[in-house]
Design an enzyme around this catalytic site. Sequence first.
Site, PDB file in Angstrom:
ATOM      1  CE  LYS A 173      33.354  45.803  33.581  1.00  0.00           C
ATOM      2  NZ  LYS A 173      34.222  44.756  33.021  1.00  0.00           N
ATOM      3  N   GLY A 226      29.475  38.302  40.166  1.00  0.00           N
ATOM      4  CA  GLY A 226      30.929  38.319  40.300  1.00  0.00           C
ATOM      5  C   GLY A 226      31.331  37.930  41.709  1.00  0.00           C
ATOM      6  CB  THR A 228      31.887  37.702  48.090  1.00  0.00           C
ATOM      7  OG1 THR A 228      31.043  36.610  47.702  1.00  0.00           O
ATOM      8  CG2 THR A 228      31.355  38.296  49.379  1.00  0.00           C
ATOM      9  CB  THR A 230      33.610  42.723  42.881  1.00  0.00           C
ATOM     10  OG1 THR A 230      34.835  42.054  42.674  1.00  0.00           O
ATOM     11  CG2 THR A 230      33.495  43.854  41.900  1.00  0.00           C
ATOM     12  CD  GLU A 248      22.407  36.153  39.832  1.00  0.00           C
ATOM     13  OE1 GLU A 248      23.138  35.909  38.873  1.00  0.00           O
ATOM     14  OE2 GLU A 248      21.192  35.933  39.831  1.00  0.00           O
ATOM     15  CB  CYS A 282      29.364  30.678  40.905  1.00  0.00           C
ATOM     16  SG  CYS A 282      27.917  30.516  39.833  1.00  0.00           S
ATOM     17  CD  GLU A 384      34.205  31.831  44.602  1.00  0.00           C
ATOM     18  OE1 GLU A 384      34.484  33.037  44.645  1.00  0.00           O
ATOM     19  OE2 GLU A 384      33.229  31.377  43.981  1.00  0.00           O
TER      20      GLU A 384
HETATM   21  P1  NDP Z   1      34.822  39.988  39.765  1.00  0.00           P
HETATM   22  O1  NDP Z   1      34.007  40.346  40.947  1.00  0.00           O
HETATM   23  O2  NDP Z   1      36.274  40.242  39.791  1.00  0.00           O
HETATM   24  O3  NDP Z   1      34.284  40.703  38.456  1.00  0.00           O
HETATM   25  C1  NDP Z   1      32.934  40.594  38.003  1.00  0.00           C
HETATM   26  C2  NDP Z   1      32.632  41.756  37.069  1.00  0.00           C
HETATM   27  O4  NDP Z   1      32.654  42.966  37.820  1.00  0.00           O
HETATM   28  C3  NDP Z   1      33.673  41.940  35.962  1.00  0.00           C
HETATM   29  O5  NDP Z   1      33.022  42.411  34.797  1.00  0.00           O
HETATM   30  C4  NDP Z   1      34.573  42.985  36.554  1.00  0.00           C
HETATM   31  O6  NDP Z   1      35.310  43.674  35.589  1.00  0.00           O
HETATM   32  C5  NDP Z   1      33.560  43.882  37.247  1.00  0.00           C
HETATM   33  N1  NDP Z   1      34.079  44.748  38.309  1.00  0.00           N
HETATM   34  C6  NDP Z   1      35.202  44.617  39.057  1.00  0.00           C
HETATM   35  N2  NDP Z   1      35.321  45.657  39.916  1.00  0.00           N
HETATM   36  C7  NDP Z   1      34.233  46.450  39.733  1.00  0.00           C
HETATM   37  C8  NDP Z   1      33.771  47.659  40.310  1.00  0.00           C
HETATM   38  N3  NDP Z   1      34.436  48.285  41.283  1.00  0.00           N
HETATM   39  N4  NDP Z   1      32.615  48.200  39.869  1.00  0.00           N
HETATM   40  C9  NDP Z   1      31.917  47.583  38.907  1.00  0.00           C
HETATM   41  N5  NDP Z   1      32.299  46.441  38.293  1.00  0.00           N
HETATM   42  C10 NDP Z   1      33.436  45.871  38.703  1.00  0.00           C
HETATM   43  O7  NDP Z   1      34.498  38.445  39.496  1.00  0.00           O
HETATM   44  P2  NDP Z   1      35.207  37.509  38.441  1.00  0.00           P
HETATM   45  O8  NDP Z   1      35.049  38.071  37.073  1.00  0.00           O
HETATM   46  O9  NDP Z   1      36.563  37.170  38.963  1.00  0.00           O
HETATM   47  O10 NDP Z   1      34.258  36.213  38.512  1.00  0.00           O
HETATM   48  C11 NDP Z   1      34.406  35.194  39.407  1.00  0.00           C
HETATM   49  C12 NDP Z   1      33.483  35.363  40.596  1.00  0.00           C
HETATM   50  O11 NDP Z   1      32.136  35.406  40.153  1.00  0.00           O
HETATM   51  C13 NDP Z   1      33.550  34.187  41.555  1.00  0.00           C
HETATM   52  O12 NDP Z   1      33.558  34.673  42.870  1.00  0.00           O
HETATM   53  C14 NDP Z   1      32.265  33.436  41.280  1.00  0.00           C
HETATM   54  O13 NDP Z   1      31.806  32.661  42.352  1.00  0.00           O
HETATM   55  C15 NDP Z   1      31.340  34.550  40.970  1.00  0.00           C
HETATM   56  N6  NDP Z   1      30.202  34.051  40.230  1.00  0.00           N
HETATM   57  C16 NDP Z   1      28.983  34.017  40.836  1.00  0.00           C
HETATM   58  C17 NDP Z   1      27.897  33.491  40.176  1.00  0.00           C
HETATM   59  C18 NDP Z   1      26.545  33.460  40.802  1.00  0.00           C
HETATM   60  O14 NDP Z   1      25.592  33.247  40.069  1.00  0.00           O
HETATM   61  N7  NDP Z   1      26.402  33.652  42.086  1.00  0.00           N
HETATM   62  C19 NDP Z   1      28.018  32.931  38.816  1.00  0.00           C
HETATM   63  C20 NDP Z   1      29.358  33.040  38.282  1.00  0.00           C
HETATM   64  C21 NDP Z   1      30.399  33.580  38.967  1.00  0.00           C
HETATM   65  P3  NDP Z   1      36.830  43.192  35.295  1.00  0.00           P
HETATM   66  O15 NDP Z   1      36.771  41.776  34.856  1.00  0.00           O
HETATM   67  O16 NDP Z   1      37.255  44.105  34.215  1.00  0.00           O
HETATM   68  O17 NDP Z   1      37.576  43.395  36.577  1.00  0.00           O
END
Ligand code: NDP
Length: 480
Positions: A173, A226, A228, A230, A248, A282, A384
């Site tokens: 997803k 995504g 932290t 989540t 990650e 990130c 962040e």
């Molecule tokens: P989120 O945690 O909001 O979302 C990440 C993904 O998880 C999206 O596809 C989201 O869907 C989905 N999601 C949300 N809630 C759930 C759930 N309960 N169960 C399963 N999936 C879920 O992150 P963001 O999209 O806002 O991304 C930004 C974040 O990602 C920042 O904190 C950034 O630092 C981190 N990041 C980390 C990286 C790394 O390599 N460590 C690299 C890039 C980003 P939806 O969008 O539909 O809510």
Amino acid sequence: MQKILNYINGALVEPVSGNYLENYNPAEGKPYSLVPDSDAQDVQHATEAAQRAFGAWSAMPVEKRSAILQKIADLIDRDLEKLALAESTDQGKPVKLAKAVDIPRASANMRFFATAAIHFSSEAHITGQEAINYTTRTPVGVAGCISPWNLPLYLFTWKIAPALAAGCTVVAKPSELTPMTAFLFSKLCLEAGLPPGVLNIVHGLGQKAGQAIIEHPDITAISFTGGTVTGKKIAATAAPMFKKLSLELGGKNPNIIFADCDFENAVSTSIHSSFSNQGEICLCGSRIFVERAIYNRFVEEFVSRTKKLVVGDPQDEQTKVGALVSEAHLKKVLGYIDLAKQEGGTIHTGGKQLKLNGRCADGYFMEPTIITGLSHSCRTNQEEIFGPVVTIMPFDTEEEVLEYANSTTYGLAATIWTENLKRAHRVAANIKSGIIWVNCWLFRDLRTPFGGMKQSGVGREGGFEALKFFTEAKNVCVKL
Ligand code: NDP
């Protein structure tokens, strides 16, 4: 309006409910396509398809599997322009950046894991004169891969490529904010002849479609990138189900600049590490620590160059900073500017939403922002922000800057600028981050481990480690 479709069992299909969400172009501040609002029923169909496909895909000779994945990489390269424009339209980033970074790195992910799988080997240990132990690795089954909105196709492929190369089938997803390149990717999979059910892409909300993937009992490994918060929620669901879990997560990365650095290189790279992709990477260095001897000079030069960055239409070649991904995210980032002011910070440049003309008049743009005068321990420097906002702080000693750098709950990446070799190694050894760059930033060799320490993640992946994550090891001990 164009409809994005799910990719299930080798077909592009509507969500079972028939419901769609609006997909916004953040540079224009208006919807331009529709994305499936999938739910547990779609995830169920995708998982069944992935289960059916698993036997043949995992048993396929690795060279053949690899050839299909490499073909997908070739098609990404062929469609570079189209994918870069789609990525920019969904996410707000400059097309030029998507063309130079996101899309080439997406095909590099596919190619790297496709070829790494061919060279993957398992270990054998001779235990004295008594026994031979050998280890076999078999794919875990159906993997769930969930990716964020900031580097859409790059991080989507970073999750799925090792899973597919290792012989797993996948239910994935992408973020519902940036689904278009994953949709175009599903068309490339069809063109490349990926067998039905090997990769299934279910679009929709994290709370609904994402959560259904995490909860599904037949999805045995979860690879998530995504935030932290989540990540914690996902771990709370997946851990009691004993799923393999790779998280990650977020970062609050220090960028440490010593007085003996190559000043020009440190300033110009810090502009990139602060504001590339609107600061929505990130790995961006959001806390800049500068040794006091060059602090004033650095701030002056850094502010002056930041003021020259062109914030504008992502399709314009001159644009360096595009739109933030959504109105909600823009408000969140601007909220942190208010917090920084309350905490006593001085805004040197930026700090405000930017109104453009023409097609981008309603877009979510903001000025790159530089703040000084804050303590390392205030909320602005601990949480962040994930936007074009950096703070700059002076330091006097190595010990002091290490304390500042390590003072957050995050530990994703760090950058060190110094020409002193011993110091570079010493400081790198003492920073609690999964990735340290010395005199560079965002340089990647896919063979190296990737990921964060502390609350920036668990299950550091990279190269063969990522392939291993999607397999289960079995040891066979043969008595001699
Ligand atoms: P989120 O945690 O909001 O979302 C990440 C993904 O998880 C999206 O596809 C989201 O869907 C989905 N999601 C949300 N809630 C759930 C759930 N309960 N169960 C399963 N999936 C879920 O992150 P963001 O999209 O806002 O991304 C930004 C974040 O990602 C920042 O904190 C950034 O630092 C981190 N990041 C980390 C990286 C790394 O390599 N460590 C690299 C890039 C980003 P939806 O969008 O539909 O809510």
